[in-house]
Scaffold this motif. Sequence first.
Motif, short mmCIF file in Angstrom:
data_model
loop_
_atom_site.label_atom_id
_atom_site.label_comp_id
_atom_site.label_asym_id
_atom_site.label_seq_id
_atom_site.Cartn_x
_atom_site.Cartn_y
_atom_site.Cartn_z
N ALA A 86 0.70 -1.25 -0.18
CA ALA A 86 -0.04 0.11 0.05
C ALA A 86 0.95 1.38 -0.03
CB ALA A 86 -0.93 -0.11 1.34
N ALA A 87 2.04 1.20 0.88
CA ALA A 87 2.85 2.29 0.89
C ALA A 87 3.53 2.68 -0.64
CB ALA A 87 3.90 2.16 1.95
N GLN A 88 3.83 1.53 -1.19
CA GLN A 88 4.62 1.62 -2.31
C GLN A 88 3.65 2.08 -3.61
OE1 GLN A 88 5.61 -2.22 -4.20
NE2 GLN A 88 6.92 -1.28 -5.55
N GLN A 89 2.35 1.93 -3.44
CA GLN A 89 1.29 2.28 -4.49
C GLN A 89 0.97 3.50 -4.29
OE1 GLN A 89 -2.22 -0.28 -4.55
NE2 GLN A 89 -1.05 -2.10 -4.88
N ALA A 90 0.95 4.08 -2.93
CA ALA A 90 0.69 5.35 -2.53
C ALA A 90 1.83 6.53 -2.84
CB ALA A 90 0.03 5.54 -1.11
N GLY A 91 3.15 5.80 -2.56
CA GLY A 91 4.21 6.67 -3.06
C GLY A 91 4.96 7.30 -1.48
N GLN A 93 7.06 6.23 2.51
CA GLN A 93 7.77 5.12 3.20
C GLN A 93 6.96 4.18 3.88
OE1 GLN A 93 9.85 3.21 5.27
NE2 GLN A 93 11.36 4.91 4.71
N PRO A 94 7.32 2.78 3.65
CA PRO A 94 6.38 1.82 4.00
C PRO A 94 6.58 1.56 5.76
CG PRO A 94 8.28 0.94 2.88
CD PRO A 94 8.28 2.52 2.84
N ASP A 95 7.68 1.98 6.44
CA ASP A 95 7.60 1.49 7.90
C ASP A 95 6.97 2.77 8.62
OD1 ASP A 95 8.37 1.40 10.40
OD2 ASP A 95 10.57 1.14 9.86
N TRP A 96 5.98 2.22 9.13
CA TRP A 96 5.13 3.30 9.88
C TRP A 96 5.84 3.91 11.11
CZ3 TRP A 96 4.56 2.09 15.01
CH2 TRP A 96 4.96 0.93 15.70
N ARG A 97 6.93 3.29 11.61
CA ARG A 97 7.62 4.14 12.71
C ARG A 97 8.10 5.09 12.35
NH1 ARG A 97 8.27 -1.04 12.33
NH2 ARG A 97 7.89 -2.52 14.14
N LEU A 98 8.47 5.43 10.92
CA LEU A 98 9.28 6.51 10.25
C LEU A 98 8.40 7.66 9.78
CD1 LEU A 98 12.03 4.66 8.32
CD2 LEU A 98 11.95 5.58 10.75
N LEU A 99 6.98 7.19 9.81
CA LEU A 99 6.00 8.05 9.23
C LEU A 99 5.67 9.37 10.37
CD1 LEU A 99 3.44 5.95 7.25
CD2 LEU A 99 5.72 7.21 6.27
N THR A 100 5.55 10.66 9.65
CA THR A 100 4.88 11.67 10.41
C THR A 100 3.86 12.34 9.55
OG1 THR A 100 6.40 13.47 9.60
CG2 THR A 100 7.17 12.06 11.39
N VAL A 144 1.75 1.22 17.72
CA VAL A 144 1.17 1.43 16.33
C VAL A 144 0.09 2.16 16.37
CG1 VAL A 144 0.09 -0.69 16.25
CG2 VAL A 144 0.91 0.34 14.10
N LEU A 145 -0.75 2.01 17.15
CA LEU A 145 -2.10 2.72 17.44
C LEU A 145 -1.88 4.26 17.65
CD1 LEU A 145 -4.10 -0.01 19.16
CD2 LEU A 145 -4.54 0.86 16.68
N LEU A 148 -0.91 5.92 14.49
CA LEU A 148 -2.05 5.75 13.47
C LEU A 148 -3.01 6.97 13.65
CD1 LEU A 148 -4.14 4.90 11.50
CD2 LEU A 148 -5.12 3.06 13.19
N LEU A 149 -3.20 7.15 15.01
CA LEU A 149 -3.92 8.41 15.51
C LEU A 149 -3.10 9.63 14.94
CD1 LEU A 149 -5.49 7.35 18.94
CD2 LEU A 149 -6.51 7.34 16.66
N ALA A 150 -1.86 9.80 15.03
CA ALA A 150 -1.04 10.90 14.66
C ALA A 150 -1.36 11.06 13.10
CB ALA A 150 0.22 10.77 15.10
N LEU A 151 -1.39 10.16 12.61
CA LEU A 151 -1.55 10.29 11.03
C LEU A 151 -2.85 10.32 10.36
CD1 LEU A 151 0.95 7.30 10.02
CD2 LEU A 151 1.30 9.74 10.22
#
Length: 174
Positions: A86-91, A93-100, A144-145, A148-151
């Motif tokens: 899903a991350a690859q398709q959306a463009g 970073q796939p690692d949720w820990r690194l997302l902001t 992870v949750l 998720l709430l931050a994203l």
Amino acid sequence: MTMLVRELFNDAPLSPDGLVSLDVQRLLREPIDIARDWHRAERLLQQVAEHLPEQLEVQIALYKMYAYANCFEASRQLIEQVLQRAAQQAGFQPDWRLLTPASTPFDTLLTNGIHGPVRLYLYSMKALGFVSLRAGNIALAEQVLAKLLALDPSDEVGGSVVYQMALSLTDDDS
């Protein structure tokens, strides 16, 4: 508890317009009892996957089925695969820990409503939290949750409910 295969797709429908081949429609109408015969449910979903190999929604239905059958490791592995794809398709970073919220397109996409691979990514984060809770890894579930709430601050995929479950388990341990 008997259900139809198609009920595993309630949160992530195969097609927004509901159009799938007759063979897939037939498979989706099959009754299953995951508690008594999850192997049959798995075979049916694998048959759907043969017809729709690129559909992330099939992988989501499979990881849900594994979670219902208490096969948490199999569920977690599929969740990780969906997060990657899903991350690859959306463009992003796939690692949720690194997302902001600032480093991802979520803020823009949230204003237009979540759909497609972004929604599937966020939904899979919620699933990872849920499966982690069921497997007894409360710390990972909370991590992870919370991410998720931050994203997903508008809680489009309902992560707050699972997060509250995780927090209540932590409170019970105190």
